[in-house]
Write an enzyme that holds these catalytic residues in place. Structure first.
Site, short mmCIF file in Angstrom:
data_model
loop_
_atom_site.label_atom_id
_atom_site.label_comp_id
_atom_site.label_asym_id
_atom_site.label_seq_id
_atom_site.Cartn_x
_atom_site.Cartn_y
_atom_site.Cartn_z
NE ARG A 176 20.22 -16.13 25.67
CZ ARG A 176 20.51 -16.62 26.70
NH1 ARG A 176 19.79 -17.53 27.66
NH2 ARG A 176 21.58 -16.32 27.55
CB SER A 250 25.86 -13.60 25.17
OG SER A 250 26.19 -13.73 26.22
CD GLU A 359 21.88 -14.03 23.56
OE1 GLU A 359 22.35 -15.01 23.89
OE2 GLU A 359 21.54 -13.08 24.26
N1 EPU Z 1 34.73 -19.62 29.28
C1 EPU Z 1 36.27 -19.63 28.74
N2 EPU Z 1 36.73 -18.45 28.93
C2 EPU Z 1 36.45 -17.06 29.11
C3 EPU Z 1 34.91 -17.21 29.59
C4 EPU Z 1 34.43 -18.45 29.71
O1 EPU Z 1 36.96 -20.61 28.53
O2 EPU Z 1 36.92 -16.31 29.07
C5 EPU Z 1 34.27 -20.87 29.51
C6 EPU Z 1 34.29 -21.23 30.91
O3 EPU Z 1 34.28 -22.97 30.72
C7 EPU Z 1 32.87 -21.33 31.37
C8 EPU Z 1 31.96 -21.28 30.03
O4 EPU Z 1 32.98 -20.72 29.10
O5 EPU Z 1 32.40 -22.25 32.41
C9 EPU Z 1 30.78 -20.60 30.20
O6 EPU Z 1 30.99 -19.25 30.47
P1 EPU Z 1 30.00 -18.36 31.54
O7 EPU Z 1 29.48 -19.04 32.57
O8 EPU Z 1 30.49 -17.14 31.67
O9 EPU Z 1 28.43 -18.55 30.42
P2 EPU Z 1 28.33 -18.49 28.85
O10 EPU Z 1 27.79 -19.76 28.55
O11 EPU Z 1 29.51 -18.10 28.32
C10 EPU Z 1 25.70 -17.81 29.01
C11 EPU Z 1 24.74 -16.72 28.68
C12 EPU Z 1 24.97 -15.35 29.36
C13 EPU Z 1 24.61 -15.92 31.02
C14 EPU Z 1 25.60 -16.95 31.57
C15 EPU Z 1 25.44 -17.34 32.71
C16 EPU Z 1 24.52 -17.30 26.23
C17 EPU Z 1 25.01 -16.79 24.70
N3 EPU Z 1 25.16 -16.46 27.27
O12 EPU Z 1 26.99 -17.38 28.97
O13 EPU Z 1 23.84 -14.57 29.12
O14 EPU Z 1 24.68 -14.61 31.70
O15 EPU Z 1 25.59 -18.13 30.38
O16 EPU Z 1 24.48 -18.20 32.67
O17 EPU Z 1 23.68 -18.37 26.50
C18 EPU Z 1 23.25 -12.70 27.57
O18 EPU Z 1 22.66 -13.49 26.76
O19 EPU Z 1 23.55 -11.65 27.27
C19 EPU Z 1 24.19 -13.33 28.74
C20 EPU Z 1 25.04 -12.52 29.41
#
Ligand code: EPU
Length: 382
Positions: A176, A250, A359
């Site tokens: 990011r 996010s 973010e």
């Molecule tokens: N998880 C939980 N509880 C929840 C949701 C998620 O425990 O309610 C855990 C799970 O283990 C899951 C992990 O968090 O596997 C990761 O969740 P997710 O796959 O939804 O991805 P993220 O790391 O939370 C990031 C980006 C998103 C992007 C997704 C998909 C950041 C800050 N966010 O989210 O980006 O869409 O990966 O790759 O890096 C954005 O930046 O606006 C955005 C939406």
């Protein structure tokens, strides 16, 4: 309304006291003292000249999907980059090189790339915002980042009014981040992005959610279109609809820590949540492996701290993806957003020792306000 002459009867319109609320997707915040929309580099230069002449600070806004404007608004000139253009500048059997105006809507670029059979940005489907901003913050999702396909960036230097080309290796890309939001933040404005996309299949479907989607449908070699479909399906199931509720995607960055900090986290988890969550942290560390450190999903930390659905006024931690803060448009305030940020940050810090970071860009807040929103009560750390 103020008009600035660009010669040959062309005028740049500068509006006064212009509400920024509706230009952001989180839909909070006040007005900019001055506002201009620019369609090309000449208009941008003119707007900058106007700001310079009147000693105004500038704030560059594009799709407004990653920004929170304070209730007092922005004192200065807000410039929206509406520079369009999409051109294939080189193409051979292996790749297509595209020159794209910074104001082009990102998902339209992805849609076009997928329709043409060009690989490299399909996992970034449905990310809101425009390409210029995506290039600044190195937008990423499901194992791809825009920096993977950036060839070069054309940017205008605010101080000199000169255009400079940044080859990808000069952009200093990281999670990011880029040189444009770190070392030279506020000094350049991106006007054009050159992407190099591959014509050769390059499947990146290992990310847990995406893997699951294709496994359930027994699809081992999905097409570009099927990948785009999968990503849109996954995102729309987890993320709120931008047209219905306010949000900035996010709100929190994922946690990136050193190996020794990770040991501290594991100890805190053991103490406050028991062995099973400490084991889960080790499992997540392996699942989201990164080079040189440890990445822990902040969504998980917020989740185990029981903060889903937590509310401050008209702002709430989104139940399906707790990294997202959702607002009720025309009711929520920027202060409520930031107080909820502080509440989540404090609670996660108390239980895990992790210091969460936002973010979105925070615009128009005073230093004292920011200090208040970021201050952690160290005494309440257990
Ligand atoms: N998880 C939980 N509880 C929840 C949701 C998620 O425990 O309610 C855990 C799970 O283990 C899951 C992990 O968090 O596997 C990761 O969740 P997710 O796959 O939804 O991805 P993220 O790391 O939370 C990031 C980006 C998103 C992007 C997704 C998909 C950041 C800050 N966010 O989210 O980006 O869409 O990966 O790759 O890096 C954005 O930046 O606006 C955005 C939406």
């Amino acid at each position: 309304m103020i008009f600035v002459s660009l010669g040959q009867n062309i005028m740049l319109k500068i509006q006064e006291n212009y509400s920024l609320n509706n230009l952001t997707t989180i839909k909070v915040g006040g007005a900019a003292s001055f506002f201009a929309r620019v369609k090309n580099v000449n208009e941008l230069k003119e707007a900058l000249e106007y700001a310079h002449h009147h000693s105004l600070n500038i704030f560059v806004i594009s799709g407004g999907s990653n920004v929170v404007v304070s209730e007092h608004g922005f004192h200065g000139l807000a410039i929206q980059i509406n520079i369009n253009g999409f051109e294939v500048i080189r193409e051979n059997k292996q790749q297509a090189v595209l020159k794209i105006g910074a104001g082009e809507v990102w998902d339209k670029v992805v849609k076009r790339a997928v329709a043409n059979g060009w690989w490299g940005i399909e996992n970034l489907s449905w990310i809101p915002g425009r390409i210029g901003a995506c290039a600044v913050q190195n937008s990423g999702a499901y194992g791809q980042e825009i920096s993977d396909v950036i060839d070069e960036i054309k940017a205008l230097e605010i101080a000199s009014g000169k255009i400079k080309i940044f080859k990808k290796d000069k952009c200093e890309y990281g999670y990011r981040q880029s040189v444009f939001n770190t070392r030279i933040a506020g000094k350049f404005i991106i006007v054009e992005v050159v992407l190099k996309l591959s014509k050769k299949e390059n499947l990146k479907i290992d990310y847990p959610d995406v893997k699951k989607y294709f496994k359930e449908r027994s699809l081992e070699q999905p097409s570009l279109r099927q990948i785009r479909q999968a990503i849109i399906y996954t995102r729309s199931n987890k993320l709120p609809d931008m047209s219905k509720v306010g949000n900035a995607g996010s709100f929190f960055k994922n946690v990136m820590i050193s190996r020794s900090e990770f040991q501290g986290l594991v100890k805190n988890l053991e103490k406050n949540f028991g062995q099973s969550e400490a084991d889960k942290a080790v499992e997540l560390k392996e699942k989201f492996k990164i080079a040189g450190g440890v990445k822990i999903p902040t969504a998980w930390l917020i989740d185990i701290c029981g903060l889903k659905g937590t509310q401050v006024g008209y702002v709430k931690v989104y139940e399906k993806q707790p990294l997202v803060l959702v607002t009720e448009p025309s009711k929520a305030t920027a202060d409520e957003v930031m107080r909820l940020f502080r509440k989540v940050r404090q609670a996660v810090y108390q239980k895990t020792g992790m210091k969460l970071l936002p973010e979105p860009r925070l615009v128009g807040f005073t230093d004292e306000e920011l200090e208040g929103y970021f201050k952690l009560d160290e005494n309440r750390y257990s």
